[in-house]
Scaffold this active site. Structure first.
Site, PDB file in Angstrom:
ATOM      1  N   GLY A  87      40.629  35.916  54.239  1.00  8.13           N
ATOM      2  CA  GLY A  87      40.930  34.890  53.240  1.00  8.13           C
ATOM      3  C   GLY A  87      40.854  33.493  53.847  1.00  8.13           C
ATOM      4  CB  ILE A 124      48.309  29.882  52.124  1.00  7.75           C
ATOM      5  CG1 ILE A 124      48.268  31.049  51.145  1.00  7.75           C
ATOM      6  CG2 ILE A 124      46.974  29.155  52.171  1.00  7.75           C
ATOM      7  CD1 ILE A 124      48.208  30.579  49.694  1.00  7.75           C
ATOM      8  CG  ASP A 125      50.434  34.789  51.926  1.00  4.72           C
ATOM      9  OD1 ASP A 125      50.318  33.856  51.116  1.00  4.72           O
ATOM     10  OD2 ASP A 125      49.976  35.928  51.737  1.00  4.72           O
TER      11      ASP A 125
HETATM   12  P1  ADP Z   1      42.378  39.304  57.236  1.00  5.90           P
HETATM   13  O1  ADP Z   1      41.661  38.930  58.497  1.00  5.90           O
HETATM   14  O2  ADP Z   1      42.681  38.100  56.386  1.00  5.90           O
HETATM   15  O3  ADP Z   1      43.571  40.193  57.500  1.00  5.90           O
HETATM   16  P2  ADP Z   1      40.819  41.628  56.374  1.00  5.90           P
HETATM   17  O4  ADP Z   1      41.884  42.591  56.710  1.00  5.90           O
HETATM   18  O5  ADP Z   1      40.056  41.823  55.121  1.00  5.90           O
HETATM   19  O6  ADP Z   1      41.345  40.118  56.318  1.00  5.90           O
HETATM   20  O7  ADP Z   1      39.777  41.610  57.592  1.00  5.90           O
HETATM   21  C1  ADP Z   1      38.640  40.782  57.564  1.00  5.90           C
HETATM   22  C2  ADP Z   1      37.468  41.492  58.177  1.00  5.90           C
HETATM   23  O8  ADP Z   1      37.757  41.858  59.535  1.00  5.90           O
HETATM   24  C3  ADP Z   1      37.099  42.819  57.520  1.00  5.90           C
HETATM   25  O9  ADP Z   1      36.308  42.622  56.385  1.00  5.90           O
HETATM   26  C4  ADP Z   1      36.360  43.522  58.626  1.00  5.90           C
HETATM   27  O10 ADP Z   1      35.030  43.076  58.709  1.00  5.90           O
HETATM   28  C5  ADP Z   1      37.092  43.068  59.867  1.00  5.90           C
HETATM   29  N1  ADP Z   1      38.094  44.087  60.242  1.00  5.90           N
HETATM   30  C6  ADP Z   1      39.348  44.242  59.769  1.00  5.90           C
HETATM   31  N2  ADP Z   1      39.967  45.302  60.325  1.00  5.90           N
HETATM   32  C7  ADP Z   1      39.068  45.850  61.177  1.00  5.90           C
HETATM   33  C8  ADP Z   1      39.070  46.974  62.066  1.00  5.90           C
HETATM   34  N3  ADP Z   1      40.150  47.762  62.187  1.00  5.90           N
HETATM   35  N4  ADP Z   1      37.952  47.216  62.779  1.00  5.90           N
HETATM   36  C9  ADP Z   1      36.873  46.441  62.682  1.00  5.90           C
HETATM   37  N5  ADP Z   1      36.802  45.371  61.868  1.00  5.90           N
HETATM   38  C10 ADP Z   1      37.869  45.068  61.129  1.00  5.90           C
END
Ligand code: ADP
Length: 396
Positions: free
Chosen positions: A11, A151-152
């Site tokens: 995000g 933002i959280d």
């Molecule tokens: P945030 O970083 O805001 O927590 P997400 O959880 O959607 O958002 O993670 C963003 C991106 O990071 C995912 O779309 C993916 O490409 C990558 N990602 C997240 N978790 C993993 C994981 N366990 N292994 C590899 N890539 C990951």
């Protein structure tokens, strides 16, 4: 110079551009060849134009912009090894072995996994003749530094995440606008703010807007409406004024019906001459069985019991929008510079780090410790162990 790339993932939040700017300029200042990776991990996997060399002026006039100019995305490909293999190939062929990731705990987890696998990914690329033996040797270490954009304010190990302060500004502006109209009509206003697992925005908003009531995920009232909810403002102020990492409401075991409690408070306020009431509901507010306490539910309670003219405002993406506050700009700048310093000082043994804010200091913490703690908080909340969640989230 060393190859260094910066990307934003997950995000978006205000202040990410300040962080990108700072990484690019600090990197160039220290003699690195700096790259943008557009659209987060997707750009890393796809390569091509998504990975572009940055220069001093490519980050001019972005510090005041919300969101992220280099784009952010969720990327399914990177979850799979095949995707990470492509990503590694794209980095090695450009000589990039230093990564600055700006994102949430998912993005940081992905970066850490990538670092752990780096050696075996390079072996596989060499076997398939996608890189040369020289490249395998020259780029054998991958260094990672993270920053949290959210933002959280929902990440363990930092006092503030990049974007939280700007979101608060947006929310407060909206409440001030609403208050002036509510005042004329003797209304009750219910405002839903973001925060799926973290009530920080809701609590700070409630404090700074003289709200009458606040519902947050960390202190759910009991399903049989027996517990007292967090209308104990002294406890909130104490938490804020103390060195608490994130604000929490100490669970108050006094048995009380929250509906009664809410209604009594609203009535009292009206009787004492207050013309409007404000109730803040965090997006993730729940009861003790984990059922959502929505703005709609709270409205129903107020209308049925008090017959007050009641309106709901759901702020939604307004909170993420608009220009970053001075605080978030400076936070992004400081963290970005620190992240680059961390990479330049890294040795093969150095763990991936995340740059956080501790007091008024940008510091480096082991990335996976913070991610594990953040995940432990989420698990404790899911297990309905709110005391543990609050304890884990606090400063260690
Ligand atoms: P945030 O970083 O805001 O927590 P997400 O959880 O959607 O958002 O993670 C963003 C991106 O990071 C995912 O779309 C993916 O490409 C990558 N990602 C997240 N978790 C993993 C994981 N366990 N292994 C590899 N890539 C990951």
């Amino acid at each position: 110079g060393k190859g260094l790339a910066v990307f934003t993932s997950g995000g978006d939040s205000q202040g990410m551009n300040a962080a990108v700017r700072s990484v690019v300029r600090m990197g160039i200042y220290l003699g690195c060849k700096v790259y943008f990776i557009r659209e987060g991990y997707q750009g890393m996997v796809d390569g091509g134009d998504n990975i572009e060399e940055a220069n001093w002026s490519s980050v001019s006039s972005i510090i005041h912009k919300g969101g992220t100019i280099i784009g952010s995305a969720r990327c399914m490909d990177f979850i799979k090894r095949e995707g990470r293999l492509k990503a590694a190939c794209n980095l090695v062929t450009r000589g990039i072995t230093n990564l600055v990731v700006i994102g949430g705990d998912g993005s940081l987890t992905g970066a850490n996994l990538f670092r752990q696998e780096w050696s075996s990914l390079l072996d596989e690329l060499l076997e398939n003749n996608r890189i040369t033996k020289d490249q395998r040797e020259k780029y054998k270490y991958l260094h990672i530094a993270g920053m949290v954009g959210s933002i959280d304010n929902d990440f363990c190990g930092t006092d503030m995440t990049i974007g939280t302060d700007s979101a608060l500004h947006r929310i407060i502006e909206a409440i001030d606008a609403i208050v002036s109209t509510a005042y004329s009509h003797q209304r009750t206003f219910i405002m839903e703010v973001m925060g799926r697992h973290c009530g920080y925005l809701a609590v700070v908003t409630a404090l700074s807007s003289e709200a009458d009531f606040v519902f947050i995920p960390e202190a759910p009232p009991s399903v049989d409406w027996k517990d007292k909810l967090c209308d104990n403002y002294l406890a909130l102020v104490a938490a804020l004024a103390s060195e608490a990492d994130q604000v929490f409401i100490p669970e108050d075991p006094v048995p009380n019906n929250w509906v009664e409690k809410l209604c009594k408070r609203l009535q009292q306020e009206r009787r004492s001459g207050q013309r409007l009431n404000i109730i803040i509901v965090a997006e993730g507010a729940i009861d003790r069985e984990g059922k959502p306490i929505t703005a709609e539910l709270v409205k129903k309670v107020v209308v049925e019991n008090l017959k007050q003219d009641t309106r709901i405002t759901v702020l939604g993406h307004v909170q993420r929008g608009g220009s970053p506050s001075a605080f978030d700009r400076i936070l992004g700048c400081r963290m970005g510079a620190e992240a680059v310093m961390a990479l330049m000082e890294a040795t093969p043994e150095t763990e991936a780090c995340v740059v956080t804010l501790d007091g008024n200091q940008a510091v480096r913490l082991p990335l996976m410790d913070c991610v594990h703690r953040t995940k432990a908080v989420a698990k404790a909340m899911a297990d309905k162990n709110w005391d543990l969640a609050v304890q884990l989230r606090g400063r260690s």
